[in-house]
Design a protein around this motif. Sequence first.
Motif, PDB file in Angstrom:
ATOM      1  N   ALA A  86     -15.604  -0.868  10.932  1.00 44.74           N
ATOM      2  CA  ALA A  86     -15.445  -0.371   9.241  1.00 44.74           C
ATOM      3  C   ALA A  86     -13.986   0.201   9.207  1.00 44.74           C
ATOM      4  N   GLY A  87     -13.799   0.574  10.510  1.00 46.29           N
ATOM      5  CA  GLY A  87     -12.765   1.265  10.403  1.00 46.29           C
ATOM      6  C   GLY A  87     -11.687   0.375  10.907  1.00 46.29           C
ATOM      7  N   VAL A  88     -11.881  -0.623  11.299  1.00 50.82           N
ATOM      8  CA  VAL A  88     -10.554  -2.236  11.864  1.00 50.82           C
ATOM      9  C   VAL A  88     -10.429  -2.491  10.530  1.00 50.82           C
ATOM     10  N   ALA A  89     -11.314  -2.781   9.901  1.00 51.78           N
ATOM     11  CA  ALA A  89     -11.199  -3.523   8.870  1.00 51.78           C
ATOM     12  C   ALA A  89     -10.507  -2.700   7.413  1.00 51.78           C
ATOM     13  N   LYS A  90     -10.790  -1.846   7.641  1.00 51.35           N
ATOM     14  CA  LYS A  90     -10.167  -0.882   6.034  1.00 51.35           C
ATOM     15  C   LYS A  90      -8.504  -0.434   6.493  1.00 51.35           C
ATOM     16  N   TYR A  91      -7.708  -0.135   7.814  1.00 51.08           N
ATOM     17  CA  TYR A  91      -7.396   0.615   8.498  1.00 51.08           C
ATOM     18  C   TYR A  91      -6.429  -0.838   8.728  1.00 51.08           C
ATOM     19  N   GLY A  92      -6.895  -0.980   9.929  1.00 51.81           N
ATOM     20  CA  GLY A  92      -6.066  -2.682  10.361  1.00 51.81           C
ATOM     21  C   GLY A  92      -4.950  -2.064  11.778  1.00 51.81           C
ATOM     22  N   GLY A  93      -4.098  -1.940  11.774  1.00 57.24           N
ATOM     23  CA  GLY A  93      -2.631  -0.985  12.674  1.00 57.24           C
ATOM     24  C   GLY A  93      -2.992  -1.810  14.194  1.00 57.24           C
ATOM     25  N   VAL A  94      -2.347  -1.168  14.850  1.00 59.28           N
ATOM     26  CA  VAL A  94      -2.892  -0.761  16.490  1.00 59.28           C
ATOM     27  C   VAL A  94      -3.353   0.224  17.066  1.00 59.28           C
ATOM     28  N   THR A  95      -3.849   0.246  18.023  1.00 62.81           N
ATOM     29  CA  THR A  95      -4.039   1.584  18.519  1.00 62.81           C
ATOM     30  C   THR A  95      -3.642   1.751  19.100  1.00 62.81           C
ATOM     31  N   LEU A  96      -2.911   2.908  19.484  1.00 62.45           N
ATOM     32  CA  LEU A  96      -2.290   3.171  20.718  1.00 62.45           C
ATOM     33  C   LEU A  96      -3.072   4.979  21.554  1.00 62.45           C
ATOM     34  N   LEU A  97      -3.505   5.358  20.587  1.00 59.50           N
ATOM     35  CA  LEU A  97      -4.424   6.144  21.825  1.00 59.50           C
ATOM     36  C   LEU A  97      -5.979   6.666  21.351  1.00 59.50           C
ATOM     37  N   PRO A  98      -6.529   6.138  22.221  1.00 55.43           N
ATOM     38  CA  PRO A  98      -8.228   5.792  21.763  1.00 55.43           C
ATOM     39  C   PRO A  98      -8.531   7.234  21.984  1.00 55.43           C
ATOM     40  N   LEU A  99      -9.041   7.731  21.360  1.00 52.00           N
ATOM     41  CA  LEU A  99      -9.978   9.367  21.615  1.00 52.00           C
ATOM     42  C   LEU A  99     -10.879   9.307  20.956  1.00 52.00           C
ATOM     43  N   GLY A 100     -11.787   8.588  21.788  1.00 50.45           N
ATOM     44  CA  GLY A 100     -13.458   9.404  21.493  1.00 50.45           C
ATOM     45  C   GLY A 100     -13.696   8.020  20.386  1.00 50.45           C
ATOM     46  N   PRO A 101     -14.544   8.115  19.535  1.00 52.41           N
ATOM     47  CA  PRO A 101     -14.614   7.609  18.746  1.00 52.41           C
ATOM     48  C   PRO A 101     -13.491   7.262  17.594  1.00 52.41           C
ATOM     49  N   LYS A 102     -13.210   7.872  17.727  1.00 53.58           N
ATOM     50  CA  LYS A 102     -11.277   8.192  17.148  1.00 53.58           C
ATOM     51  C   LYS A 102     -10.496   7.248  18.055  1.00 53.58           C
ATOM     52  N   ALA A 103      -9.662   7.157  17.136  1.00 48.86           N
ATOM     53  CA  ALA A 103      -7.671   6.412  18.009  1.00 48.86           C
ATOM     54  C   ALA A 103      -6.794   6.522  16.894  1.00 48.86           C
ATOM     55  N   LEU A 104      -5.761   7.025  17.851  1.00 49.19           N
ATOM     56  CA  LEU A 104      -4.333   7.007  16.741  1.00 49.19           C
ATOM     57  C   LEU A 104      -3.861   5.875  17.073  1.00 49.19           C
ATOM     58  N   VAL A 105      -3.734   5.511  15.329  1.00 48.52           N
ATOM     59  CA  VAL A 105      -3.258   4.535  15.325  1.00 48.52           C
ATOM     60  C   VAL A 105      -2.203   4.032  14.368  1.00 48.52           C
ATOM     61  N   LEU A 106      -1.179   3.074  14.929  1.00 45.18           N
ATOM     62  CA  LEU A 106       0.073   2.810  14.159  1.00 45.18           C
ATOM     63  C   LEU A 106      -0.337   2.004  12.801  1.00 45.18           C
ATOM     64  N   LYS A 107      -0.399   2.126  11.933  1.00 45.48           N
ATOM     65  CA  LYS A 107      -0.717   1.571  10.908  1.00 45.48           C
ATOM     66  C   LYS A 107       0.673   1.141   9.576  1.00 45.48           C
ATOM     67  N   THR A 108       0.125  -0.034   8.386  1.00 43.66           N
ATOM     68  CA  THR A 108       0.569   0.235   7.624  1.00 43.66           C
ATOM     69  C   THR A 108       0.181   1.714   6.866  1.00 43.66           C
ATOM     70  N   PRO A 109       0.977   2.380   5.980  1.00 43.46           N
ATOM     71  CA  PRO A 109       0.359   3.741   4.495  1.00 43.46           C
ATOM     72  C   PRO A 109      -0.403   2.959   3.979  1.00 43.46           C
ATOM     73  N   TYR A 110      -1.881   3.607   4.300  1.00 45.90           N
ATOM     74  CA  TYR A 110      -2.733   3.244   3.302  1.00 45.90           C
ATOM     75  C   TYR A 110      -2.670   4.065   1.922  1.00 45.90           C
ATOM     76  N   LEU A 111      -3.130   3.392   0.949  1.00 46.79           N
ATOM     77  CA  LEU A 111      -2.275   4.397  -0.404  1.00 46.79           C
ATOM     78  C   LEU A 111      -3.946   4.299  -1.120  1.00 46.79           C
ATOM     79  N   ARG A 112      -5.141   4.368  -0.483  1.00 47.74           N
ATOM     80  CA  ARG A 112      -6.167   4.101  -1.185  1.00 47.74           C
ATOM     81  C   ARG A 112      -6.710   2.575  -2.259  1.00 47.74           C
ATOM     82  N   ARG A 113      -7.679   2.491  -3.088  1.00 46.73           N
ATOM     83  CA  ARG A 113      -8.038   1.799  -3.452  1.00 46.73           C
ATOM     84  C   ARG A 113      -7.567   2.399  -5.002  1.00 46.73           C
TER      85      ARG A 113
END
Length: 354
Positions: A86-113
Amino acid sequence: MSRILGFLLRRLWQGALVLVGVALTVFFLFNVLPGDPVALLAGQRSDAATRAAIAADLGLDQPLPAQLAGYLNDVSPLGLHPRDSAGVAKYGGVTLLPLGPKALVLKTPYLRRSFQSNKEVLSILLDHFTGTLWLAVAAMLLAAVLGIGLGIVAALKPHSWLDRLLVSTSVLGISVPSFVAAILIAMTFGFYWSRWTGLNLTGQLYETDPFTGRHLVLRNLVLPAFALGIRPLAVIVQLTRSSMLDVMSQDYIRTARAKGLSAYHTVIGHALKNALNPVITAVSGWLASLMAGAFFIEYIFNWKGLGTVTLRAVENLDFPVVMGATIFIAAIFVLVNIAVDVLYAVIDPRVKLG
């Protein structure tokens, strides 16, 4: 090269701080404004459970600090996001650093819906950006070409009736608000005189014909571009005139004349080149301003652009679209200003990148 790179990195960092300030400002501004988007989406006859479900889905049930942290995390190009599907589909981007269930991601700014259409705000803004960009560029080209030409004419005939007429007209152009000029231009050339001008009161850049399909209609761009370009045109006329008068009094211009250079080569080859620095700065700065100032022009001419979609979002309390448009335009200002500083240094070797 290293000096230019250092300058760019420093300005990008300063620009990022500006955008953070803009994001904080718009977030708190739209959270204190009256109006309940949940009630607007749910309808008047909805029950408390439905409103609570909508608020939870939009994240509006959380405390304000949590909403702010989530919003900054979304709009930042670097963010902490879930690593699940769900997170990948919503934000996409490139994972820079895995941090458990989350990750530091380089992505296109998400301005929501959007609250209204449920489309991604960035997609909505990009769909309407082309119209605003065409309008701003056309207005700026009109203002630059006519402004520089008329400014040169005024400087070559100082204190003549033509000079006084151009200066007076430019003062009027600066004084009249853009939306007032737009209304007068639209009614005069697009309604009363439309039979002779062939121009429409409203229209889009692209129109669809049932037989020929989608095609470009540049005549629909004439009136809104002229209305939007009046103020920068007036400013450029005065800037060019004053800069040319200053340059024409310099010693090297008198030397060029003494060497027997023609008036054309003296004015265009020597004087104009050195007089254009403040004009180029004004033109570059005005381009970003026109993209932001086109809101009411687009509304008057029913032009499909950022202004139209933002004003409609304000009417419908579609806060994500309004907030996203504000940040989007602020980013354009930052990038254009950086480009102007670099261009200014390239044109004038006396300017140093500090």
